[in-house]
Scaffold this active site. Structure first.
Site, short mmCIF file in Angstrom:
data_model
loop_
_atom_site.label_atom_id
_atom_site.label_comp_id
_atom_site.label_asym_id
_atom_site.label_seq_id
_atom_site.Cartn_x
_atom_site.Cartn_y
_atom_site.Cartn_z
CG HIS A 57 -0.41 0.10 2.53
ND1 HIS A 57 0.39 -0.86 3.08
CD2 HIS A 57 -0.52 1.08 3.46
CE1 HIS A 57 0.75 -0.48 4.30
NE2 HIS A 57 0.22 0.69 4.56
CG HIS A 59 -0.06 4.38 4.64
ND1 HIS A 59 -0.84 3.65 5.50
CD2 HIS A 59 -0.86 5.35 4.13
CE1 HIS A 59 -2.08 4.15 5.51
NE2 HIS A 59 -2.11 5.18 4.69
CG ASP A 61 4.99 2.84 7.36
OD1 ASP A 61 4.06 3.34 6.70
OD2 ASP A 61 4.80 1.94 8.22
CG HIS A 62 4.10 -0.10 4.20
ND1 HIS A 62 4.04 -1.39 4.67
CD2 HIS A 62 3.65 0.68 5.22
CE1 HIS A 62 3.56 -1.40 5.91
NE2 HIS A 62 3.31 -0.14 6.26
CG HIS A 115 -4.10 0.25 6.56
ND1 HIS A 115 -4.06 0.85 7.80
CD2 HIS A 115 -2.90 0.53 5.97
CE1 HIS A 115 -2.89 1.46 7.95
NE2 HIS A 115 -2.17 1.28 6.86
CG ASP A 134 0.51 -1.33 7.66
OD1 ASP A 134 1.39 -2.20 7.87
OD2 ASP A 134 0.74 -0.11 7.73
CG HIS A 172 3.61 -1.83 11.37
ND1 HIS A 172 4.47 -0.77 11.57
CD2 HIS A 172 2.93 -1.54 10.23
CE1 HIS A 172 4.31 0.13 10.61
NE2 HIS A 172 3.38 -0.32 9.77
FE FE Z 1 2.69 0.73 8.04
ZN ZN Z 2 0.01 1.64 6.47
#
Ligand code: FE
Ligand code: ZN
Length: 256
Positions: A57, A59, A61-62, A115, A134, A172
């Protein structure tokens, strides 16, 4: 079963990404790129190149390492069709039901909106593994930033329907706090009690609690259990539609 290696790498505060490596064909893929430097260091240490980036996805941090890794390895970047315009470096869109052939490894794309609306998971039947970003955490699930509870409940069902023994790799390490929340909802669930003990011991030693398995999540994850009568009763929602029960659990977790 295909003899390929899966390496789970801790990145940033509590992220994981995963490398998949098929030694026979010398093919390597990474699922999500929280930190290019950690991934490069691991690839170098193992003498691997990078052929594919699979994105769960959009975001940050990915996807943070996408551009740097693509520049260095000239790898193909694959990501969810709905977010292909916001994920840097995308070469190929992944849509629900697509089968990606990564050398000998075939990976099925499962759309799991909730998400984010575009979120996808990657399931390899041969590796008996699913990479869920996530969408799902051990005993938890992602916050509903974009999707509705009904959508996320359907995503829970899509993952719950995978074979029991499927290893579940999550984005995570949230397991310990999820475990405490789950225990408050289902204190009499014996599998949950056991899982909690195991998780506490692992975290005391700073070891990963992941991957988990589909069976383990079906038994212990309240977000996957919104249609279980005992849990519904505990919430005072007996006989209510599972999506409504799911929404209540999600809301309680958001406020916890
Ligand atoms: Fe994340
Ligand atoms: Zn995420």
């Amino acid at each position: 079963m295909l003899n390929a290696e899966i390496v789970q790498l801790p990145c940033l505060q509590d992220n994981y990404c995963c490398l998949i490596h098929d030694a026979e064909n010398n093919i390597t893929a990474v699922i999500d790129t929280p930190d290019a430097r950690v991934i490069e260091a691991e690839l170098e240490a193992r003498g691997w190149q990078l052929d594919y980036i699979l994105t769960t996805h959009h975001h940050w941090d990915h996807i943070d390492g996408h551009v740097a890794l693509k520049q260095r390895y000239n790898c193909e970047v694959i990501g969810p069709v709905l977010n292909q315009d916001v994920i840097p470096g995308i070469d190929r869109a992944a849509d629900d039901g697509d089968v990606l052939q990564l050398g000998r490894i075939s990976v099925q794309v499962i759309a799991t909106p909730g998400h984010t609306l575009g979120h996808v998971c990657y399931w390899s039947p041969e590796l008996q593994a699913v990479f869920v970003g996530d969408t799902l955490f051990s005993m938890g699930c992602g916050r509903l930033f974009e999707g509705a509870p009904e959508q996320m409940w359907q995503s829970m069902l899509a993952l719950r329907n995978l074979p029991d023994e499927t290893a579940v790799y999550c984005g995570h390490e949230y397991t310990l706090s999820n475990a405490r929340f789950a225990m408050a909802l289902e204190p009499d669930n014996q599998q949950l009690q056991q899982r909690c003990q195991t998780v506490e011991q692992l975290r005391e030693q700073r070891l990963p609690t992941l991957p988990t398995s589909v069976l383990q999540e079906r038994q212990t994850n309240p977000f996957m259990r919104a249609d279980v009568p005992g849990l519904q009763a505990q919430l005072g929602l007996s006989g209510r539609p599972p999506a409504e029960v799911f929404a209540e659990i999600r809301q309680r977790k958001d406020q916890a």
